[in-house]
Write a protein that holds these residues in place. Structure first.
Motif, PDB file in Angstrom:
ATOM      1  N   THR A 100      74.177 -78.504 -26.049  1.00 48.57           N
ATOM      2  CA  THR A 100      74.017 -77.127 -26.352  1.00 48.57           C
ATOM      3  C   THR A 100      74.061 -76.503 -27.779  1.00 48.57           C
ATOM      4  O   THR A 100      73.783 -75.586 -27.888  1.00 48.57           O
ATOM      5  CB  THR A 100      75.041 -76.408 -25.443  1.00 48.57           C
ATOM      6  OG1 THR A 100      76.244 -76.610 -25.945  1.00 48.57           O
ATOM      7  CG2 THR A 100      74.820 -76.525 -24.002  1.00 48.57           C
ATOM      8  N   ALA A 101      74.646 -77.552 -28.582  1.00 49.23           N
ATOM      9  CA  ALA A 101      74.994 -77.133 -30.036  1.00 49.23           C
ATOM     10  C   ALA A 101      73.971 -77.848 -30.903  1.00 49.23           C
ATOM     11  O   ALA A 101      73.807 -78.907 -30.883  1.00 49.23           O
ATOM     12  CB  ALA A 101      76.275 -77.561 -30.289  1.00 49.23           C
TER      13      ALA A 101
ATOM     14  N   TYR B  49      75.279 -69.195 -23.976  1.00 48.95           N
ATOM     15  CA  TYR B  49      75.423 -68.413 -22.720  1.00 48.95           C
ATOM     16  C   TYR B  49      74.020 -68.700 -21.992  1.00 48.95           C
ATOM     17  O   TYR B  49      73.060 -68.676 -22.539  1.00 48.95           O
ATOM     18  CB  TYR B  49      75.583 -66.979 -22.833  1.00 48.95           C
ATOM     19  CG  TYR B  49      76.857 -66.563 -22.860  1.00 48.95           C
ATOM     20  CD1 TYR B  49      77.654 -66.489 -24.067  1.00 48.95           C
ATOM     21  CD2 TYR B  49      77.583 -66.421 -21.813  1.00 48.95           C
ATOM     22  CE1 TYR B  49      79.025 -66.374 -24.088  1.00 48.95           C
ATOM     23  CE2 TYR B  49      78.938 -66.041 -21.717  1.00 48.95           C
ATOM     24  CZ  TYR B  49      79.757 -65.879 -22.786  1.00 48.95           C
ATOM     25  OH  TYR B  49      81.006 -65.820 -23.146  1.00 48.95           O
ATOM     26  N   TYR B  50      74.157 -69.226 -20.776  1.00 44.71           N
ATOM     27  CA  TYR B  50      72.930 -69.512 -19.752  1.00 44.71           C
ATOM     28  C   TYR B  50      73.195 -68.979 -18.529  1.00 44.71           C
ATOM     29  O   TYR B  50      74.127 -69.098 -17.866  1.00 44.71           O
ATOM     30  CB  TYR B  50      72.920 -71.015 -19.722  1.00 44.71           C
ATOM     31  CG  TYR B  50      71.867 -71.467 -19.002  1.00 44.71           C
ATOM     32  CD1 TYR B  50      72.157 -72.228 -17.712  1.00 44.71           C
ATOM     33  CD2 TYR B  50      70.342 -71.136 -19.234  1.00 44.71           C
ATOM     34  CE1 TYR B  50      70.823 -72.634 -16.894  1.00 44.71           C
ATOM     35  CE2 TYR B  50      69.370 -71.539 -18.237  1.00 44.71           C
ATOM     36  CZ  TYR B  50      69.742 -72.389 -17.041  1.00 44.71           C
ATOM     37  OH  TYR B  50      68.714 -72.877 -16.297  1.00 44.71           O
ATOM     38  N   ARG B  51      72.102 -67.905 -18.025  1.00 43.68           N
ATOM     39  CA  ARG B  51      72.369 -67.194 -17.102  1.00 43.68           C
ATOM     40  C   ARG B  51      73.599 -66.621 -17.014  1.00 43.68           C
ATOM     41  O   ARG B  51      74.351 -66.767 -15.589  1.00 43.68           O
ATOM     42  CB  ARG B  51      71.858 -68.222 -15.786  1.00 43.68           C
ATOM     43  CG  ARG B  51      70.441 -68.743 -15.878  1.00 43.68           C
ATOM     44  CD  ARG B  51      69.918 -69.427 -14.794  1.00 43.68           C
ATOM     45  NE  ARG B  51      68.539 -69.871 -14.698  1.00 43.68           N
ATOM     46  CZ  ARG B  51      68.284 -70.717 -13.859  1.00 43.68           C
ATOM     47  NH1 ARG B  51      68.818 -71.073 -12.989  1.00 43.68           N
ATOM     48  NH2 ARG B  51      66.796 -70.944 -13.949  1.00 43.68           N
ATOM     49  N   GLU B  52      74.101 -65.834 -17.827  1.00 45.67           N
ATOM     50  CA  GLU B  52      75.113 -65.018 -17.737  1.00 45.67           C
ATOM     51  C   GLU B  52      76.662 -65.776 -17.731  1.00 45.67           C
ATOM     52  O   GLU B  52      77.497 -65.165 -17.821  1.00 45.67           O
ATOM     53  CB  GLU B  52      75.156 -63.996 -16.658  1.00 45.67           C
ATOM     54  CG  GLU B  52      73.887 -63.175 -16.805  1.00 45.67           C
ATOM     55  CD  GLU B  52      74.033 -62.221 -15.464  1.00 45.67           C
ATOM     56  OE1 GLU B  52      74.904 -61.432 -15.215  1.00 45.67           O
ATOM     57  OE2 GLU B  52      72.936 -62.359 -14.648  1.00 45.67           O
ATOM     58  N   GLU B  53      76.485 -67.341 -17.959  1.00 48.15           N
ATOM     59  CA  GLU B  53      77.844 -68.081 -17.942  1.00 48.15           C
ATOM     60  C   GLU B  53      77.688 -68.673 -19.230  1.00 48.15           C
ATOM     61  O   GLU B  53      76.909 -69.244 -19.766  1.00 48.15           O
ATOM     62  CB  GLU B  53      77.706 -68.998 -16.900  1.00 48.15           C
ATOM     63  CG  GLU B  53      77.781 -68.418 -15.385  1.00 48.15           C
ATOM     64  CD  GLU B  53      79.131 -67.831 -14.986  1.00 48.15           C
ATOM     65  OE1 GLU B  53      79.150 -67.023 -14.095  1.00 48.15           O
ATOM     66  OE2 GLU B  53      79.930 -68.499 -15.544  1.00 48.15           O
ATOM     67  N   ASN B  55      78.078 -71.892 -21.446  1.00 51.49           N
ATOM     68  CA  ASN B  55      77.645 -73.071 -20.979  1.00 51.49           C
ATOM     69  C   ASN B  55      77.773 -73.901 -22.175  1.00 51.49           C
ATOM     70  O   ASN B  55      77.483 -75.301 -22.086  1.00 51.49           O
ATOM     71  CB  ASN B  55      76.038 -72.832 -21.058  1.00 51.49           C
ATOM     72  CG  ASN B  55      75.254 -73.946 -20.479  1.00 51.49           C
ATOM     73  OD1 ASN B  55      75.888 -74.695 -19.429  1.00 51.49           O
ATOM     74  ND2 ASN B  55      74.315 -74.556 -21.130  1.00 51.49           N
ATOM     75  N   GLY B  56      78.822 -73.641 -22.833  1.00 52.10           N
ATOM     76  CA  GLY B  56      79.081 -74.739 -24.008  1.00 52.10           C
ATOM     77  C   GLY B  56      79.865 -73.915 -25.208  1.00 52.10           C
ATOM     78  O   GLY B  56      79.604 -72.744 -25.290  1.00 52.10           O
ATOM     79  N   ARG B  57      80.867 -74.651 -25.825  1.00 48.15           N
ATOM     80  CA  ARG B  57      81.592 -73.926 -26.814  1.00 48.15           C
ATOM     81  C   ARG B  57      81.902 -74.744 -27.844  1.00 48.15           C
ATOM     82  O   ARG B  57      82.279 -75.827 -27.704  1.00 48.15           O
ATOM     83  CB  ARG B  57      83.103 -73.368 -26.333  1.00 48.15           C
ATOM     84  CG  ARG B  57      83.601 -72.442 -27.014  1.00 48.15           C
ATOM     85  CD  ARG B  57      84.942 -71.792 -26.271  1.00 48.15           C
ATOM     86  NE  ARG B  57      85.833 -70.747 -27.236  1.00 48.15           N
ATOM     87  CZ  ARG B  57      85.419 -69.626 -27.030  1.00 48.15           C
ATOM     88  NH1 ARG B  57      84.658 -69.070 -26.274  1.00 48.15           N
ATOM     89  NH2 ARG B  57      86.110 -68.801 -27.986  1.00 48.15           N
ATOM     90  N   GLY B  58      81.962 -74.240 -29.103  1.00 43.85           N
ATOM     91  CA  GLY B  58      82.250 -75.068 -30.388  1.00 43.85           C
ATOM     92  C   GLY B  58      83.876 -74.804 -30.541  1.00 43.85           C
ATOM     93  O   GLY B  58      84.598 -74.256 -29.791  1.00 43.85           O
ATOM     94  N   ASP B  97      68.608 -74.565 -21.180  1.00 38.01           N
ATOM     95  CA  ASP B  97      69.853 -74.626 -22.040  1.00 38.01           C
ATOM     96  C   ASP B  97      70.141 -75.920 -22.651  1.00 38.01           C
ATOM     97  O   ASP B  97      71.533 -76.397 -23.220  1.00 38.01           O
ATOM     98  CB  ASP B  97      71.144 -74.430 -20.920  1.00 38.01           C
ATOM     99  CG  ASP B  97      71.164 -75.474 -19.748  1.00 38.01           C
ATOM    100  OD1 ASP B  97      72.401 -75.643 -19.421  1.00 38.01           O
ATOM    101  OD2 ASP B  97      70.151 -75.842 -19.553  1.00 38.01           O
ATOM    102  N   ARG B  98      69.038 -77.000 -22.544  1.00 37.95           N
ATOM    103  CA  ARG B  98      69.595 -78.286 -22.938  1.00 37.95           C
ATOM    104  C   ARG B  98      68.620 -78.875 -24.252  1.00 37.95           C
ATOM    105  O   ARG B  98      68.338 -79.999 -24.252  1.00 37.95           O
ATOM    106  CB  ARG B  98      69.495 -79.130 -21.842  1.00 37.95           C
ATOM    107  CG  ARG B  98      70.339 -78.920 -20.687  1.00 37.95           C
ATOM    108  CD  ARG B  98      71.787 -79.125 -21.265  1.00 37.95           C
ATOM    109  NE  ARG B  98      72.609 -78.528 -20.267  1.00 37.95           N
ATOM    110  CZ  ARG B  98      74.005 -78.708 -20.471  1.00 37.95           C
ATOM    111  NH1 ARG B  98      74.578 -79.534 -21.629  1.00 37.95           N
ATOM    112  NH2 ARG B  98      74.975 -78.153 -19.739  1.00 37.95           N
TER     113      ARG B  98
END
Lengths: 114, 114
Positions: A100-101, B49-53, B55-58, B97-98
């Motif tokens: 995702t990043a 954020y993907y579809r309001e959730e 989805n990945g964080r740095g 998202d990918r």
């Protein structure tokens, strides 16, 4: 963890000349994507070119082409027939497949003069 | 086709305050990513954020939080601002998202913390 290194902080070129920007990366992934982004003074990050790691053929987009060396983990950008509008900061970036990043390098400032 | 728009373009806040940055994604895009770009550096991934959730964080502390709305627009909230939060905040939208769909970036919000 993946890292992206751009070893040329600044480069300059005359109009109509060719310039090559260097990028190396480090990853243990086998499937990934590599990108070059351009950021002019307007600040908007613009995609220049994209390469899928599974493709052996180097990507080209008009005056922009890449030299992708997977074994060497090298991904350089060649700009042919440089134009004044190419003046910008150029970032090399990596994304693992399914990730995702975007992982960016520190950038190379390119100045094109007449 | 409407591109990615961010507001405000510039913002000055005091240390300890809270800030909300906004992003409208490109039409048809359902994924929004946020990046922090310190002066002279490449962007760093905050979250997606993907579809309001989420989805990945740095590698950002919890005081950086976000939201995505049903129309796929997004907010980035930063609490307890620190001087080091001064940066250009970039929003990017994409389809999926990918990493298969290119990211389209906005012009960013320049945040200054004094």
């Amino acid at each position: 963890a993946q890292t992206v290194t751009q070893s040329q902080p600044e480069m300059s070129v005359q109009e109509a000349e060719t310039v090559t920007l260097s990028c190396t990366y480090d990853t243990s992934e086998n499937n990934y994507y590599l990108f070059w982004y351009k950021q002019p003074p307007s600040r908007q990050m613009i995609l220049v070119i994209r390469q899928e790691a599974y493709k052996q053929q180097n990507a080209t987009e008009n005056r922009f082409s890449v030299n992708f060396q997977k074994a060497a983990k090298s991904f350089s950008l060649k700009i042919s027939d440089s134009q004044l509008g190419d003046t910008a900061m150029y970032f090399c970036a990596f994304m693992k497949q399914g990730g995702t990043a975007l992982i960016f390098g520190k950038g190379t400032t390119l100045s094109v003069s007449s | 086709e409407t591109g990615v728009t961010q507001s405000p373009t510039h913002l000055i806040k005091t240390r300890g305050q809270q800030v909300t940055l906004r992003c409208s994604s490109q039409s048809g895009h359902n994924t929004v990513s946020w990046y922090q770009q310190a002066l002279g550096q490449g962007p760093q991934f905050i979250f997606q954020y993907y579809r309001e959730e989420e989805n990945g964080r740095g590698n950002f502390p919890p005081r950086f939080s976000g939201l995505q709305f049903p129309n796929y627009s997004s907010e980035l909230n930063v609490n307890a601002l620190e001087l080091d939060d001064s940066a250009l905040y970039l929003c990017a939208s994409s389809l999926g998202d990918r990493g298969l769909s290119p990211l389209h970036f906005g012009n960013g919000t320049r945040l200054t913390v004094t």
